[in-house]
Each structure stands twice: as C-alpha cells, then as structure tokens.
Design an enzyme around this catalytic site. Sequence first.
Site, PDB file in Angstrom:
ATOM      1  N   GLU A 309       0.861  -1.195   0.000  1.00 24.31           N
ATOM      2  CA  GLU A 309       0.000   0.000   0.000  1.00 24.31           C
ATOM      3  C   GLU A 309       0.895   1.242   0.000  1.00 24.31           C
ATOM      4  O   GLU A 309       0.643   2.212   0.716  1.00 24.31           O
ATOM      5  CB  GLU A 309      -0.942   0.020   1.200  1.00 24.31           C
ATOM      6  CG  GLU A 309      -1.943  -1.122   1.201  1.00 24.31           C
ATOM      7  CD  GLU A 309      -3.043  -0.977   2.242  1.00 24.31           C
ATOM      8  OE1 GLU A 309      -2.817  -0.329   3.267  1.00 24.31           O
ATOM      9  OE2 GLU A 309      -4.134  -1.516   1.998  1.00 24.31           O
ATOM     10  N   CYS A 404     -11.261   3.717   5.557  1.00 24.64           N
ATOM     11  CA  CYS A 404     -10.535   4.897   6.032  1.00 24.64           C
ATOM     12  C   CYS A 404     -10.754   6.121   5.146  1.00 24.64           C
ATOM     13  O   CYS A 404     -10.790   7.253   5.632  1.00 24.64           O
ATOM     14  CB  CYS A 404      -9.044   4.577   6.099  1.00 24.64           C
ATOM     15  SG  CYS A 404      -8.428   3.728   4.634  1.00 24.64           S
TER      16      CYS A 404
HETATM   17  O1  FUB Z   1      -4.803   0.637   8.419  1.00 29.09           O
HETATM   18  C1  FUB Z   1      -5.636   1.784   8.511  1.00 29.09           C
HETATM   19  C2  FUB Z   1      -5.884   2.359   7.157  1.00 29.09           C
HETATM   20  O2  FUB Z   1      -6.567   1.398   6.378  1.00 29.09           O
HETATM   21  C3  FUB Z   1      -4.632   2.660   6.358  1.00 29.09           C
HETATM   22  O3  FUB Z   1      -4.148   3.926   6.544  1.00 29.09           O
HETATM   23  C4  FUB Z   1      -5.078   2.452   4.971  1.00 29.09           C
HETATM   24  O4  FUB Z   1      -4.037   2.262   4.072  1.00 29.09           O
HETATM   25  C5  FUB Z   1      -5.997   1.283   5.084  1.00 29.09           C
HETATM   26  O5  FUB Z   1      -5.293   0.103   4.974  1.00 29.09           O
HETATM   27 ZN    ZN Z   2      -7.825   5.335   3.088  1.00 26.83          ZN
END
Ligand code: FUB
Ligand code: ZN
Length: 621
Positions: A309, A404
């Site tokens: 990510e 998120c």
């Molecule tokens: O893990 C919390 C949030 O969810 C992260 O910032 C995003 O990348 C998503 O995975």
């Molecule tokens: Zn996000």
Amino acid sequence: MYGKIDLIIGKECFFDRKSGWKMKPISLKNVDITGGFWKQKQDLVRTVTADSVYKRFYDTGRVTALKCNWKEGMPNQPHVFWDSDVVKWIEGVAYILEKGPAPELEAKADAMIEDIAQNQWEDGYFNTYFITVEPERRFQVQDWHELYCAGHMIEAAIAYKHATGKDKLLKCAIKYADLIDRVFRVEQSAGFMTPGHEEIELALVKLYRETGEKRYLQLALFFIDMRGRNDKDDRRLYNKNFQAHLPVREQRTAEGHAVRCMYLFSGVADVALETGDKELLDVCHAIFDNAVNRRMYITGGLGADRSEEGFTIDYDLPNATAYAETCAAIGLAFFAHRMQRFENRSIYGDIIEKVIYNGILSGLSLDGKAFFYENPLEIIPKEAKPPEIHYAKPQRSEVFWCSCCPPNIVRFIPDLGEYIYGVEDNTIFVDQFMSSKASVKLPSGYAEISQETNYPFEGTVKITYHGSPAQVAVRIPAWYDGNEYVTKDGYAYYPVEDGSVLEFNFPMNVKLMEANAKVWQDTGCCAVMCGPLVYCMESVDNGSYLRRIRILEDGKFERKMDEELGLPAIYADGLRREMEENAPLYAPKKNQDVPVKVKLIPYFAFANREESEMLVWALVK
Ligand code: FUB
Ligand code: ZN
C-alpha cells in the site's frame, strides 16, 4: 508563538530561541469559502456525503459498536480500527459545524460522543474492539491500531470543542492521552513501544497546542525517536512498510505504507515546528523532496504498489496498478501544509493544489455518495486483466469494508479553508485560489482579505484587502509559464493598504506534460493538463482500447463545457489505429490510423458514468 526548545537541549535549533516561530495558517474559524468550485464541494459533503457515510457506518455496525455491548455470536463484530472511522466522521462534522448549523449531523455526533464517554474505561482506555472482543490484549499487539484510533479521537475531540464549545469528547481524549503517556512513556509497560500505524504523533502535538501540556509534545517526540530503534517493538515490523527500517532521524527517502509515512512525517514536522529541532526539519525536507520529486504521480497520488500500500523505488510509477490511496493523497496535503510553515516557498502550495484538484478529489464521486480507495491513472479493458494481478476498481463504491478514505474526505473538504492563507508578521500569504474571505490579526491591526475566482476552470483571481498597510504575497502557480510577475521563491509580493485590489490572470492553456525519462511506464506518452487539472480519456467517450489513440502534439485543443458532467472537457486532434478484432495473434502490419477527435475530462471526474476504461498518460504523435 512556538519554541518550547527545552525538549531538544543539546541539539541544533533552527529558529531564534527567544522569538520562536511565526508563520501560521489562518485558521478555519477565520476563513470562509464563499462561492465557486469548493463551496459547491463543501455543500455536497455537508448535505450528501456526511450523511451517506454515516448511514453506511450505521448499517455496518460501526456506530452501534460505540455502545460496547457486542457479544460473541452477535453480527458486526467490531474491528480494531473501526473507531478511527467514526471519530474521523465526527471531526468532519466539527468542521462543518464550524461554518454553520447542521443540527442532524450534530445530534448524531453528540450521541456517538455520549457512547464513547459512557463506555470509556475508568483509567481512560477506549477501543471498541479491545473492550468487547479481546480485552486481555489491549496495548499488546503493535499493529492493531489502538494508538492510530486514539490519535483520530484526539483530533476529533479538539475540532469538536472548537466548533461547538462542547468538551465531552476532549475530556475523554485527554484522559486517554494521559493513560497512553503513562503506559508507553513513563512506565513502558505496554507490549510494544511505538504505534504500528502512525497518526498519534501529529494528534499529540495538536493536543499540546490545545492544552499547553508539554507531556503530550514529549510523548510525540518519544514515539518518533523510539521508532526503528528499540528492543520492545515487534521485530517483524522493523521494515520499510512501517518506517521502522531506520531511526526516523536517519531516514531520507519516503518508504513503505504511504499513509503511515505521510502521517508520521506530518507529526515529525509538527514536532520540529514546536521545538526547533533542526535534525528533524532536515529529515522532513529530505522525505518531502523524495516523495514529490521521485515517487509521486502527476495527480499527487502516492503509493505505486498494492502489497505495501505504498512506495517502491524512485521513478517506479505504474499506472494501471497504481495504488494512490485517497488517504495517502490527503496525507500529502497534511505534510505539505506543515512544511509550508517552515519557509515561504511556493512548492508546498503547488503540491497542495495538485493533490486537492486531482488525487484527493478523484476519491469522491460527483454525486458525493461513492468513493475510491485506490486512484489509478489507467483502467484497462476487462479482458486484459490477469486475475492474479490486482487492479483498482473501475467504479467507486459506497463505504467499503476498509473504510478509512470516505471519512477522511468528510473531514478534509470541510477543513479546506485552513489551506488558503498564511500569515507571518505583516505579510498575508495567498496559497490557494478559492473564492473566500478571511479575517486576520496583523501586528498593524485587524485586516480582511477576500478573493473572487472561477478557479480551477479560469485563472483570473481578484484579491481585495482591507486594513492598515501590510504586504500580500501571492503564490504564482507552478503550471503558469508566463513571466509577468516578479517572484521570490514562487511568491509575488505586493504592498497593500485599505481598499487595495490585486488582479491576476493566469491563462489556462492546455498543456502536454511528459514524465522524466526514468519513469519508463510513461515513455512516449503525455498527460494533458489545463491549469491545475489533470485530464484523462475514458472509453465511454473514445471507444475501447484507449492505447490505440494518439494525440497529435501539433493539433488543436479546444475546451468546451460537457453538459452531462457539468465540467469543461478538452477536445484534441488525434489518430485512432483501426484494428481488426478477429485478426490472428500476430500479423504483418496493415492497419491504418484514422483521424479522430479525442475527448478528455478532468481526472477527478472519471468513473462517474458507465463502467469505462480510463487513461491519463496518452500516446502522442
Ligand atoms: O490501516 C488503517 C488504514 O486502512 C490505512 O491507513 C489504509 O491504508 C488502510 O489500509
Ligand atoms: Zn484510506
């Protein structure tokens, strides 16, 4: 005034220890977005998005989870980071309330806050997952997001107090922060030393500013300085993904999970601003430079790789598999906004402009109800996608499982007023062009500054100043290639007095952009920009297989209103390669190019009609 430098005794301080640091944004309370593009977006978030995110949070159990009465066998078991979703929503509602009444949203936020207050443990702990599902594991698993949720709770609490005067959530947040300070810094009795997902660092600095309580700043610095250099953290997390491959002070490149990275270095910049810690400031400069000059998409998106990510290596910017999470783009705006306070250089405002009009806004559908988590720069034909490779979704969905990004949009857009102006001594900085009005206290007295503009579709900006003599510094956008303004580090400075009017015209001509040669994925291609907006092609307008199209560099570019989208589209001269659908796999070339008009729409508006292919980096001839 900043400068509690006793936290960094023995280290080099980058500001004068007596006078501290002076550059400040003009806060949301004192800025109104009065019309135009962003007023419409703010109205959309207030009237549609906030509600639709709440409904999904309610339907998926996130709101009810705050009652902390989930039991084994019941549906909707809370998740470790659900709390962050709902408190980010509360923070967004706070910014909405800052600018006017929204009784239904406020009632919902109040009810959620009441649940938090009722169910917070006596010692200050609050996390719906650990309270209801695994209480024995509280503060034991580094990557289970307790401190990330706590950070978001702190931010929401401060915003809600500012907007409404109500401090119930702030009291909860302070109680929780005190517990975290005791357990992590004083006793060091938790199962780990630093959060798996950063966020609390920047929140603690906000809490320090709110309360004047230096312990919170100390705790933020503690989390930063312990990262990547203690024996207690999970060794499996000692890698780039968690920004723990090196002590923070030794890091020079933007690594790993892009959201974590942006949140961490926003917090590092905050601590540097408060303490004057030169070493931390140098780190911030290096990370920012690496992120935006070697690892950022033209849309301001960050994160080339899905499995992390996040970041990969310099100049690796694949388009169809781009991750470019909406939260990472928002994180970049946070980071740039903080960097802007260190020095009066226009680069920070330029990056904020790029990311708000492109990589952040693409996360939200035009009707305000659906979201992208990933924001790729190419959507390829369905049949061209091997199943084992991850490609971003071609259409936005309503709030999804890992949610998120939607509440991040709910809190970011209503808070945009904070990004428009800054002030230092007797100078007001105009960083973003938005129809707006701000009042500001200068050493010479109170002043008012306002703007009228049709940005981002037209480059005329009229700035009016009222107040005693002062100076106004206007960011000359990086995309503007005229030379009629005298600038210092990208700002044009003007003396002003009561009633002064400054008028600007940054003609928005269509521009073909190319990437550095090292970005092999974009070789031979150009991206079309007009002003701050990146444009893209969609197959719904141009037919399938967008790579069969080449835009003629010397052709005509025309901008016309697209009635369906209600946005300006660009029509370009191009060629489309005619190919037989049923040809053998390989055959001697015989196909022909036919002239076509290529239609491009603003990137932020892609995927708002039927499912479609999309392409930013187009072949050119
Ligand atoms: O893990 C919390 C949030 O969810 C992260 O910032 C995003 O990348 C998503 O995975
Ligand atoms: Zn996000």
